[in-house]
Enzyme design. Sequence first.
Site, PDB file in Angstrom:
ATOM      1  N   GLU A   1     -25.035  27.592 -59.801  1.00  0.00           N
ATOM      2  CA  GLU A   1     -26.268  26.973 -59.284  1.00  0.00           C
ATOM      3  C   GLU A   1     -26.631  27.529 -57.920  1.00  0.00           C
ATOM      4  O   GLU A   1     -25.863  28.260 -57.291  1.00  0.00           O
ATOM      5  CB  GLU A   1     -26.043  25.452 -59.153  1.00  0.00           C
ATOM      6  CG  GLU A   1     -24.953  25.129 -58.118  1.00  0.00           C
ATOM      7  CD  GLU A   1     -24.654  23.644 -57.954  1.00  0.00           C
ATOM      8  OE1 GLU A   1     -24.724  22.899 -58.945  1.00  0.00           O
ATOM      9  OE2 GLU A   1     -24.336  23.257 -56.810  1.00  0.00           O
TER      10      GLU A   1
ATOM     11  N   CYS B   1     -16.038  18.667 -49.936  1.00  0.00           N
ATOM     12  CA  CYS B   1     -17.377  19.232 -49.759  1.00  0.00           C
ATOM     13  C   CYS B   1     -18.244  18.277 -48.954  1.00  0.00           C
ATOM     14  O   CYS B   1     -18.394  17.109 -49.310  1.00  0.00           O
ATOM     15  CB  CYS B   1     -18.017  19.501 -51.125  1.00  0.00           C
ATOM     16  SG  CYS B   1     -19.685  20.167 -51.023  1.00  0.00           S
TER      17      CYS B   1
ATOM     18  N   HIS C   1     -29.482  26.155 -54.431  1.00  0.00           N
ATOM     19  CA  HIS C   1     -30.353  25.097 -53.918  1.00  0.00           C
ATOM     20  C   HIS C   1     -30.636  25.376 -52.455  1.00  0.00           C
ATOM     21  O   HIS C   1     -30.022  26.263 -51.856  1.00  0.00           O
ATOM     22  CB  HIS C   1     -29.707  23.715 -54.094  1.00  0.00           C
ATOM     23  CG  HIS C   1     -28.217  23.694 -53.925  1.00  0.00           C
ATOM     24  ND1 HIS C   1     -27.611  23.904 -52.711  1.00  0.00           N
ATOM     25  CD2 HIS C   1     -27.200  23.534 -54.814  1.00  0.00           C
ATOM     26  CE1 HIS C   1     -26.289  23.836 -52.877  1.00  0.00           C
ATOM     27  NE2 HIS C   1     -26.005  23.627 -54.135  1.00  0.00           N
TER      28      HIS C   1
ATOM     29  N   HIS D   1     -23.763  23.767 -48.267  1.00  0.00           N
ATOM     30  CA  HIS D   1     -22.483  23.083 -48.494  1.00  0.00           C
ATOM     31  C   HIS D   1     -21.455  23.597 -47.495  1.00  0.00           C
ATOM     32  O   HIS D   1     -21.434  24.781 -47.182  1.00  0.00           O
ATOM     33  CB  HIS D   1     -21.861  23.452 -49.849  1.00  0.00           C
ATOM     34  CG  HIS D   1     -22.503  22.911 -51.071  1.00  0.00           C
ATOM     35  ND1 HIS D   1     -22.749  21.586 -51.272  1.00  0.00           N
ATOM     36  CD2 HIS D   1     -22.882  23.530 -52.203  1.00  0.00           C
ATOM     37  CE1 HIS D   1     -23.265  21.429 -52.485  1.00  0.00           C
ATOM     38  NE2 HIS D   1     -23.371  22.595 -53.064  1.00  0.00           N
TER      39      HIS D   1
ATOM     40  N   HIS E   1     -23.706  29.999 -56.401  1.00  0.00           N
ATOM     41  CA  HIS E   1     -22.275  29.738 -56.219  1.00  0.00           C
ATOM     42  C   HIS E   1     -21.669  29.051 -57.436  1.00  0.00           C
ATOM     43  O   HIS E   1     -22.362  28.360 -58.196  1.00  0.00           O
ATOM     44  CB  HIS E   1     -22.008  28.908 -54.955  1.00  0.00           C
ATOM     45  CG  HIS E   1     -22.774  27.618 -54.895  1.00  0.00           C
ATOM     46  ND1 HIS E   1     -24.100  27.573 -54.554  1.00  0.00           N
ATOM     47  CD2 HIS E   1     -22.407  26.326 -55.135  1.00  0.00           C
ATOM     48  CE1 HIS E   1     -24.519  26.315 -54.576  1.00  0.00           C
ATOM     49  NE2 HIS E   1     -23.511  25.532 -54.942  1.00  0.00           N
TER      50      HIS E   1
HETATM   51 MN    MN Z   1     -23.964  23.405 -55.008  1.00  0.00          MN
END
Ligand code: MN
Length: 147
Positions: A60, A114, A62, A66, A100
């Site tokens: 994914e 995370c 975005h 992170h 990632h």
């Molecule tokens: Mn992610």
Amino acid sequence: MMRKFDEKNYTWDGVDTLVYKADGSPFKDVTRQVLFDGAFDIPCQFRYFEVKPGGYSTLEYHEHTHMVMIFRGHGQCLLGDEIKNVKVGDFIEIPSHTIHQFRANKGDYVGFLCLVNKDRDKVKLLDDTQMAELMAKPHIKAFLESC
Ligand code: MN
């Protein structure tokens, strides 16, 4: 607040072990535990994700960033067009719009902490063109087919 860690099960007192994602996106054998769900002055979530041997997180990207620290085992992660070996203690910053994925492809669990903003954009999956571009790179193809 104190939540005792169970080092056998990689769980914390009073924290539910949840399905990684409930949005139908593709992944295999990943769980999610939310250790911290934000406070007025820290609008972030602090989660622990665990990938079983042979499993993988969603491929994914975005807008949101992170911060990840490996907490259990070892495996590999795809970050942009690089494949990195990861093990306990490694710190990974996943910048905005960077593709990632974590894979537990080395015969062990990969567990990672995370940190993420509570207010964040939705995860995007790759379209066929993006997927074809990735698969055209032999090292990435090998990674994506590794388990
Ligand atoms: Mn992610």
